[in-house]
Motif scaffolding. Sequence first.
Motif, PDB file in Angstrom:
ATOM      1  N   ALA A  33     -14.037 -14.549 -21.663  1.00  0.00           N
ATOM      2  CA  ALA A  33     -13.887 -13.971 -22.997  1.00  0.00           C
ATOM      3  C   ALA A  33     -14.753 -12.728 -23.168  1.00  0.00           C
ATOM      4  O   ALA A  33     -14.496 -11.891 -24.023  1.00  0.00           O
ATOM      5  N   GLN A  34     -15.819 -12.607 -22.331  1.00  0.00           N
ATOM      6  CA  GLN A  34     -16.716 -11.459 -22.441  1.00  0.00           C
ATOM      7  C   GLN A  34     -16.228 -10.255 -21.639  1.00  0.00           C
ATOM      8  O   GLN A  34     -16.653  -9.131 -21.874  1.00  0.00           O
ATOM      9  N   VAL A  35     -15.361 -10.536 -20.640  1.00  0.00           N
ATOM     10  CA  VAL A  35     -14.917  -9.452 -19.768  1.00  0.00           C
ATOM     11  C   VAL A  35     -13.812  -8.684 -20.475  1.00  0.00           C
ATOM     12  O   VAL A  35     -12.815  -9.271 -20.875  1.00  0.00           O
ATOM     13  N   PRO A  36     -13.980  -7.380 -20.652  1.00  0.00           N
ATOM     14  CA  PRO A  36     -12.918  -6.635 -21.326  1.00  0.00           C
ATOM     15  C   PRO A  36     -11.673  -6.551 -20.453  1.00  0.00           C
ATOM     16  O   PRO A  36     -11.745  -6.726 -19.234  1.00  0.00           O
ATOM     17  N   GLY A  37     -10.557  -6.299 -21.078  1.00  0.00           N
ATOM     18  CA  GLY A  37      -9.304  -6.171 -20.331  1.00  0.00           C
ATOM     19  C   GLY A  37      -8.580  -7.488 -20.216  1.00  0.00           C
ATOM     20  O   GLY A  37      -8.668  -8.336 -21.097  1.00  0.00           O
ATOM     21  N   TRP A  38      -7.892  -7.678 -19.106  1.00  0.00           N
ATOM     22  CA  TRP A  38      -7.002  -8.822 -18.955  1.00  0.00           C
ATOM     23  C   TRP A  38      -7.656 -10.171 -19.221  1.00  0.00           C
ATOM     24  O   TRP A  38      -7.097 -10.990 -19.952  1.00  0.00           O
ATOM     25  N   PRO A  39      -8.867 -10.446 -18.651  1.00  0.00           N
ATOM     26  CA  PRO A  39      -9.390 -11.815 -18.807  1.00  0.00           C
ATOM     27  C   PRO A  39      -9.598 -12.237 -20.251  1.00  0.00           C
ATOM     28  O   PRO A  39      -9.495 -13.412 -20.567  1.00  0.00           O
ATOM     29  N   ASN A  93      -5.788 -15.640 -22.496  1.00  0.00           N
ATOM     30  CA  ASN A  93      -6.117 -15.698 -21.075  1.00  0.00           C
ATOM     31  C   ASN A  93      -7.445 -16.384 -20.810  1.00  0.00           C
ATOM     32  O   ASN A  93      -7.583 -17.117 -19.827  1.00  0.00           O
ATOM     33  N   SER A  94      -8.434 -16.173 -21.707  1.00  0.00           N
ATOM     34  CA  SER A  94      -9.727 -16.801 -21.439  1.00  0.00           C
ATOM     35  C   SER A  94      -9.609 -18.320 -21.532  1.00  0.00           C
ATOM     36  O   SER A  94     -10.199 -19.048 -20.737  1.00  0.00           O
ATOM     37  N   LEU A  95      -8.797 -18.795 -22.476  1.00  0.00           N
ATOM     38  CA  LEU A  95      -8.565 -20.239 -22.565  1.00  0.00           C
ATOM     39  C   LEU A  95      -7.877 -20.735 -21.294  1.00  0.00           C
ATOM     40  O   LEU A  95      -8.272 -21.749 -20.710  1.00  0.00           O
ATOM     41  N   GLY A  96      -6.868 -19.996 -20.847  1.00  0.00           N
ATOM     42  CA  GLY A  96      -6.142 -20.380 -19.642  1.00  0.00           C
ATOM     43  C   GLY A  96      -7.054 -20.412 -18.433  1.00  0.00           C
ATOM     44  O   GLY A  96      -7.013 -21.342 -17.628  1.00  0.00           O
ATOM     45  N   ILE A  97      -7.911 -19.389 -18.317  1.00  0.00           N
ATOM     46  CA  ILE A  97      -8.841 -19.338 -17.192  1.00  0.00           C
ATOM     47  C   ILE A  97      -9.774 -20.543 -17.240  1.00  0.00           C
ATOM     48  O   ILE A  97     -10.019 -21.212 -16.231  1.00  0.00           O
ATOM     49  N   GLY A  98     -10.262 -20.838 -18.446  1.00  0.00           N
ATOM     50  CA  GLY A  98     -11.148 -21.988 -18.605  1.00  0.00           C
ATOM     51  C   GLY A  98     -10.478 -23.273 -18.162  1.00  0.00           C
ATOM     52  O   GLY A  98     -11.036 -24.048 -17.385  1.00  0.00           O
ATOM     53  N   ILE A  99      -9.245 -23.513 -18.637  1.00  0.00           N
ATOM     54  CA  ILE A  99      -8.538 -24.741 -18.265  1.00  0.00           C
ATOM     55  C   ILE A  99      -8.289 -24.770 -16.768  1.00  0.00           C
ATOM     56  O   ILE A  99      -8.479 -25.790 -16.096  1.00  0.00           O
ATOM     57  N   PHE A 100      -7.873 -23.620 -16.238  1.00  0.00           N
ATOM     58  CA  PHE A 100      -7.536 -23.544 -14.825  1.00  0.00           C
ATOM     59  C   PHE A 100      -8.754 -23.884 -13.950  1.00  0.00           C
ATOM     60  O   PHE A 100      -8.695 -24.757 -13.089  1.00  0.00           O
ATOM     61  N   VAL A 101      -9.864 -23.234 -14.231  1.00  0.00           N
ATOM     62  CA  VAL A 101     -11.077 -23.491 -13.443  1.00  0.00           C
ATOM     63  C   VAL A 101     -11.545 -24.934 -13.658  1.00  0.00           C
ATOM     64  O   VAL A 101     -11.885 -25.644 -12.706  1.00  0.00           O
ATOM     65  N   GLY A 102     -11.526 -25.356 -14.934  1.00  0.00           N
ATOM     66  CA  GLY A 102     -11.962 -26.708 -15.254  1.00  0.00           C
ATOM     67  C   GLY A 102     -11.143 -27.769 -14.548  1.00  0.00           C
ATOM     68  O   GLY A 102     -11.646 -28.841 -14.217  1.00  0.00           O
ATOM     69  N   CYS A 103      -9.883 -27.500 -14.320  1.00  0.00           N
ATOM     70  CA  CYS A 103      -9.032 -28.474 -13.630  1.00  0.00           C
ATOM     71  C   CYS A 103      -9.167 -28.371 -12.117  1.00  0.00           C
ATOM     72  O   CYS A 103      -8.991 -29.354 -11.398  1.00  0.00           O
ATOM     73  N   LEU A 104      -9.456 -27.165 -11.630  1.00  0.00           N
ATOM     74  CA  LEU A 104      -9.558 -27.003 -10.168  1.00  0.00           C
ATOM     75  C   LEU A 104     -10.787 -27.707  -9.605  1.00  0.00           C
ATOM     76  O   LEU A 104     -10.738 -28.287  -8.526  1.00  0.00           O
ATOM     77  N   ILE A 105     -11.904 -27.651 -10.345  1.00  0.00           N
ATOM     78  CA  ILE A 105     -13.143 -28.209  -9.803  1.00  0.00           C
ATOM     79  C   ILE A 105     -13.015 -29.702  -9.504  1.00  0.00           C
ATOM     80  O   ILE A 105     -13.272 -30.130  -8.380  1.00  0.00           O
ATOM     81  N   PRO A 106     -12.579 -30.543 -10.480  1.00  0.00           N
ATOM     82  CA  PRO A 106     -12.460 -31.965 -10.126  1.00  0.00           C
ATOM     83  C   PRO A 106     -11.384 -32.234  -9.071  1.00  0.00           C
ATOM     84  O   PRO A 106     -11.444 -33.271  -8.397  1.00  0.00           O
ATOM     85  N   SER A 107     -10.422 -31.337  -8.905  1.00  0.00           N
ATOM     86  CA  SER A 107      -9.372 -31.642  -7.939  1.00  0.00           C
ATOM     87  C   SER A 107      -9.850 -31.493  -6.498  1.00  0.00           C
ATOM     88  O   SER A 107      -9.090 -31.714  -5.557  1.00  0.00           O
ATOM     89  N   ILE A 108     -11.129 -31.133  -6.327  1.00  0.00           N
ATOM     90  CA  ILE A 108     -11.705 -31.167  -4.980  1.00  0.00           C
ATOM     91  C   ILE A 108     -11.738 -32.617  -4.487  1.00  0.00           C
ATOM     92  O   ILE A 108     -11.529 -32.898  -3.318  1.00  0.00           O
TER      93      ILE A 108
END
Lengths: 501, 325, 198
Positions: free
Chosen positions: C94-100, C105-120
């Motif tokens: 949310a702090q990065v200007p532009g696309w993120p 997109n920031s919500l999507g990035i958060g969910i995406f990363v949050g879901c990827l970590i436990p899927s290890i």
Amino acid sequence: MDLITNLGHGFGVALTLTNIMFCLIGCLIGTAIGVLPGIGPVATISLLLPITFGQPATTAIIMLAGIYYGAQYGGSTTAILLNLPGEVSSVVTTLEGYKMARNGRAGAALTVAALGSFFAGTVATVVVAASGPMLTQVALSFGPADYFSLMFLGLIISAVLAQGSVIKSIGMVAFGVSLGMVGTDVQTGQQRFTFGIPELSDGVGFVSMAMGMFGIAEIVLNLERPESRNVMSGKVGKLMMTRAEFRRAVPSVLRGTLVGTMLGILPGGGASLSSFGSYMMERKLSKYRHEFGSGAIEGVAGPESANNAASQTSFIPLLTLGIPANAVMALMVGALIIQGIQPGPRMVEAQPDLFWGLIASMWVGNLMLLVINLPMVGMWVKLLSVPYRYMYPSIMIFCAIGVYSLQNNVFDVYQTVFFGIFGYLCSKLRLEGAPMLIGFVLGPMMEEHLRRAMLLSRGDAMVFIERPISATMLAIAAIALIAMLMPNIRKGKDTALQEGG
Amino acid sequence: MSWAPSRRVLLASTMTVPMAGRRAAAQAWPSQSIRIVVPFAPGGTTDLVARLVAAGLQERLGASVVVDNRAGAGATLGSEVVARSAPDGYTLVMSNIASHAISPAVYGTRVRYNPVTDFAHAALVVTNPTVWVANPNSGIKTLADAVAKARSPSGLDVATSGAGSSNHLMVVRMGQLAGKEMNHIPFRGAGPAMQAVIAGQVAMMSDSLPSAASHIRQGSVVAVGMASAERHPSFPDVPTFREQGFDLASDSWFGLSFPAGTPAGIVDRLNRETRAFLGSPEIRSRFAELGGTPGDLTPDGYTEFVRREVALWAPLVQASGATAD
Amino acid sequence: MKLNTKDLLSAGVLIGVAAVGLWLNTDHTMGSARRMGPGYMPWLSFAVMMGLGFLVALAGLFNGPDPISKWTSSEIVFLIGGAIGGVAAGMAAAQVPGWPSAGWNSLGIGIFVGCLIPSIVPSWRPLFLVSAAFALFGLVLEHLGLMAAIALAVALSSLADKTHTPKGVVGLVVFLCVLCWAVFIYELDIRVPVWPQF
């Protein structure tokens, strides 16, 4: 005699080649969008609206009506095969329908849904033709207090949807009602529980919720249990219903038709109550009620019939008052007005072709859907034998596109992810999704009617007891509540043990 | 299938939509498909008229014109999308009384666009008078009857299509003029509200003429007053509010607006084509049937119109207490 | 032991949500009987929910045992890690200007990363890879178009099932791209970018 002459006239209109063709196109498009999760009839009809500008009004409305019924038929297909409900009525269908599919009886479930719907549609069409104007009075005699009590009754009996503990299930109903409070308050315009998110100002998305809690959660559970999904794709089972299944379904279809025909007349919630009202009835009245929860054919036959009957009789307020009962009908009114036709009480005299042609085409449309759908049952069932590793990404993609297309907003996609994870948690804790979704739909309506009734009665709560319709509903609700809680307090322990095993 | 060709056009348009926001406005506008964002769900009056206008403009401009519904947050979501789009002449919003006059006051700082300066307002499409109707058995025939009922101990119930709508604000304003607050009964949309009036559960309703027209013609409700400057040609018997001594005239409206910075040539061209389309006898009669009046303003005229509306509604919103927070 | 762990946890969910709801609801006025405020009905439904939560908890003390499956320590660690990582990624984006930070997109990035970590952790994969794939679809749809979104989401979700082969996945992607184009773009004319935008 008049009725027969009029219907004859109607069939004369509906059965011209152009109208049959447009009815067929409508039914095909409707079935297609019904099958696709998330894509609703409203979006499709508004997309096709400009096309109808160039057609005569009768043709246009016949096609739009075809889309509407077609979507109802198609919706049950995905609910039965994939546990993906796209609307309230399909939530009920998933309960027994998907279980039947898992037992290898998908063919029977789809067949009974189609046959039941056709029968119910036929009966309801006759009702609309014969006594539409009379039934309008019924719709008009329902005031806010009566609607409130009807919704309240609905919420109480929705706990019957519980497969397990009644208390947990009522808890989920309350959860659903609470979730329904998110968004703009109808009475004051105030934003509630939206956390400043504009997308939530119209409330949590029903489709996102249903797709997540049913569709996505089911995918995850199937992936976790490779053995169970092999069982499913392994046995497709006999396509047609057995004689025994047919015999069991007949009374359910009759009861469902009755319930649906009556509730469909009430705009503002009647139709959405119909299918689970029927489910509740089957669960109490059927001789095979012990099979509920493990794939009872009555649980598909009744609600599907009720739903289709309701979708026909919900035309009554439109045809006789000019008031649309739901968003799809609002679009049809729009289509008619653009054509220079004012729907309403004078339509019967002013536009007899349109009025009787539409009624006749309702039946023609239902027949067509039966003809389209029965042969497709085999094809749909074969889909289940596709290996699950190809199935689940496809379901996922179709859900994602469908959810996105609701508002063309990715927020809905993220919302679905959230409800998917929540749905998974719920199924692990044996908290049920169906009562929650029903609560979600009925809760806001109930609040609206409650507050409106109190506004109109100047704060006098006696209005709920003084009005006979309302008092009757509340009495039934009280009896249902007592009847439900009594045996369950005793049986609670046994059912819990059975579940554990 | 007679509609196959138009689907090809739609198809072609879909492929070009992605590029719509990126390419600089070419010399010969329009060189690609135009998108009209409707900030309401499909099926409402605005959506309906947008589709009618889209079909007409498509024919006149020779490029496909598609409708894109972006509903939510009092019509502000869709409007914001357009306010932030590239001003290349290929994205428009169906600007309206909710998104551009009332919601900015209701939602306050949550509306992240200025309804006047963030848009290049191109053309007013239609204005719809507000009409007050009553149940035939309620005994209310004139506004004086209504005010008398409001002052009686039982009070007067007035239904509307929802809180924070222009109809609601009319009820508030009327209460101020009558010196007695009216009992506002909001519904979820005009349909259920009209049904309650026909059924006699609520005595009166403040509604926009298009949605009430058929019910008035059929006699299921009585038109008590028309809240516009003049009587409506389709309903010459219905007196205005002013004629009955209440200084209240307000129409709901919608029009077409580009994002600010769109080349003036494009705005003017769209304005000309829209007005030519709206001026055709067929459309005029359709709109008259609906109860609306086709708009006929220059871009400057429409901008000034929006500016006036913003100034008009903000204090009324404050008075009604309809805020989102 | 007669404890019904599932019921106790369910009760926890109901009570917890109801408590938060009641707290949030203090913003809304209750109104009078005649003119009920926006806070009345939420108060009622949250209160009923909380009451039922306590009933479920009470019953859960006696109608067990119904244990939930034991979580391994890595499951817990990565789940918490995912929650923290997801929130951190979302807030950082949310702090990065532009696309993120544009749109959701920031919500999507958060969910995406949050879901990827436990899927290890293999046992979390079905849940979190499917969720991550769904989020990824939303993340790329409006920028890279429908085709890329299908390809990426299918590829990611295919990791959730061991029986997938690379060839099968490619075949599925091609099949779905063609099918979705035919159904959603050609037939239903959904408003969505099909190809990447530049």
